[in-house]
Write an enzyme that holds these catalytic residues in place. Structure first.
Site, PDB file in Angstrom:
ATOM      1  N   ARG A  53       4.747   6.160  14.493  1.00  0.00           N
ATOM      2  CA  ARG A  53       4.893   6.809  13.188  1.00  0.00           C
ATOM      3  C   ARG A  53       4.095   8.101  13.139  1.00  0.00           C
ATOM      4  NH1 ARG A  53       1.228   3.742   8.443  1.00  0.00           N
ATOM      5  NH2 ARG A  53      -0.260   5.449   8.527  1.00  0.00           N
TER       6      ARG A  53
ATOM      7  N   ASP B  37       0.391   4.799   2.076  1.00  0.00           N
ATOM      8  CA  ASP B  37      -0.425   5.102   3.256  1.00  0.00           C
ATOM      9  C   ASP B  37      -1.647   5.960   2.932  1.00  0.00           C
ATOM     10  OD1 ASP B  37       0.909   3.703   5.294  1.00  0.00           O
ATOM     11  OD2 ASP B  37       2.519   5.193   5.274  1.00  0.00           O
TER      12      ASP B  37
ATOM     13  N   HIS C 184       4.729   0.259   0.296  1.00  0.00           N
ATOM     14  CA  HIS C 184       5.462  -0.539   1.273  1.00  0.00           C
ATOM     15  C   HIS C 184       4.577  -1.650   1.810  1.00  0.00           C
ATOM     16  CE1 HIS C 184       3.414   2.587   3.583  1.00  0.00           C
ATOM     17  NE2 HIS C 184       3.428   1.766   4.619  1.00  0.00           N
TER      18      HIS C 184
ATOM     19  N   HIS D  31       0.832  -1.207   0.000  1.00  0.00           N
ATOM     20  CA  HIS D  31       0.000   0.000   0.000  1.00  0.00           C
ATOM     21  C   HIS D  31       0.868   1.260   0.000  1.00  0.00           C
ATOM     22  CE1 HIS D  31       0.986  -0.557   4.236  1.00  0.00           C
ATOM     23  NE2 HIS D  31       0.657   0.713   4.463  1.00  0.00           N
TER      24      HIS D  31
HETATM   25  C1  SIN Z   1       2.913   0.773   7.963  1.00  0.00           C
HETATM   26  O1  SIN Z   1       3.024   1.947   8.320  1.00  0.00           O
HETATM   27  O2  SIN Z   1       2.252   0.455   6.995  1.00  0.00           O
HETATM   28  C2  SIN Z   1       3.645  -0.270   8.784  1.00  0.00           C
HETATM   29  C3  SIN Z   1       5.067  -0.347   8.413  1.00  0.00           C
HETATM   30  C4  SIN Z   1       5.816  -1.232   9.342  1.00  0.00           C
HETATM   31  O3  SIN Z   1       5.310  -1.569  10.423  1.00  0.00           O
HETATM   32  O4  SIN Z   1       6.956  -1.578   9.015  1.00  0.00           O
END
Ligand code: SIN
Length: 282
Positions: free
Chosen positions: A273, A110, A258, A108
């Site tokens: 995050r 984000d 990612h 995806h």
């Molecule tokens: C995400 O923000 O999609 C998760 C990324 C991660 O946990 O490495």
């Protein structure tokens, strides 16, 4: 359009992670305010490499994380995920032996379901599992650039629907957030977008949120989307990052996808995050 010439950095060290994507960044201490001149180099490296991995860091506080994120723009608040007490912009990533899901397990960009999806995401991991828990990234410039010319021409001008109800509904109930509290945005974006800072074109569809190409019939759309997802997820466009405690990754959602690998159950992985607001894709 900016010009990005490799390796012209004086105040940071940018070590390419792989030829196709990413750089490890040394010489930046995220626990202190980053001086303006050094910040300018970080920004240039972000445009050049698309994903930065800040190495040799200490754990930064939620406030320091928010302050660093704000250097890039206004912060984005996730429409559905639980946020940290006192820090609505901070999203805690946490998987334990009791988790039913881990965040971001499918490819995806984000919150691409937002009208103005996040420009970028900064994630610092404080608890790493003994092994595993890597994050994969895929370069959506190279995904676009390696499409054949007839396919590029066909996709030019098409738009796609990005939805979130099927993803967010019920997703965070085990973390105390019930469905009546969440918002499930949807938005229409171009299939090929132009990055506002670099001027480069990137493929902008992903398996998590993109559900339909509007100008095609359902059968056509399903087939074309599957072709594009597979193409964008091809190993040639990817890297796989192995975290060391307190590494901070900063990825550009406008030209990367990612995917987090949940291969470490029952071990724990935890981090924080923040995401920075982006503009409407064009
Ligand atoms: C995400 O923000 O999609 C998760 C990324 C991660 O946990 O490495």
């Amino acid at each position: 359009m900016i010009s990005t010439r490799k390796n012209e950095y004086k105040l940071i060290t940018a070590k390419p992670f792989a030829p196709n994507l990413g750089a490890e960044i040394y010489g930046v201490d995220l626990s202190k305010p980053v001086p303006d001149a050094q910040f300018e180099e970080v920004k240039r490296a972000f445009w050049e490499y698309q994903v930065l991995f800040f190495k040799e860091q200490n754990e930064i506080s939620p406030g320091q994380h928010v302050d660093f994120g704000k250097r890039f723009g206004t912060l984005h608040t996730h429409p559905a995920a639980p946020t940290m007490d006192g820090h609505p912009e901070v999203f805690e990533i946490h998987a334990t032996k009791d988790s039913k899901i881990a965040n971001g397990e499918f490819w995806h960009s984000d919150v691409s379901c937002d009208e103005e999806p996040p420009l970028g995401t900064m994630l610092q991991i404080h608890i790493t599992p003994p092994c595993g828990g890597d994050t994969m990234f895929s370069n959506m410039y190279s995904a676009y650039e390696t499409l054949s010319q007839p396919l590029k021409e066909m996709l030019d001008g098409l738009t796609a629907l990005h939805e979130s109800e099927h993803i967010y509904k019920g997703r965070y109930t085990d973390r105390g957030k019930d469905d009546s509290e969440i918002y499930t945005p949807e938005a229409i974006h171009p299939v090929i977008r132009t990055h506002p800072d670099t001027g480069r074109k990137a493929l902008f569809v992903n398996r998590t949120f993109t559900t339909k190409i509007n100008e095609l019939s359902k059968d056509e759309s399903d087939s074309v989307l599957e072709l594009l997802f597979k193409h964008a997820e091809h190993i040639d466009h990817q890297i796989r990052f192995r975290w060391t405690r307190n590494d901070m990754a900063f990825w550009d959602n406008r030209c990367c996808m990612h995917r987090a690998i949940w291969d470490y159950w029952p071990a724990e992985r935890k981090g924080r995050r923040v995401t920075i607001k982006g503009d409407r894709p064009k």
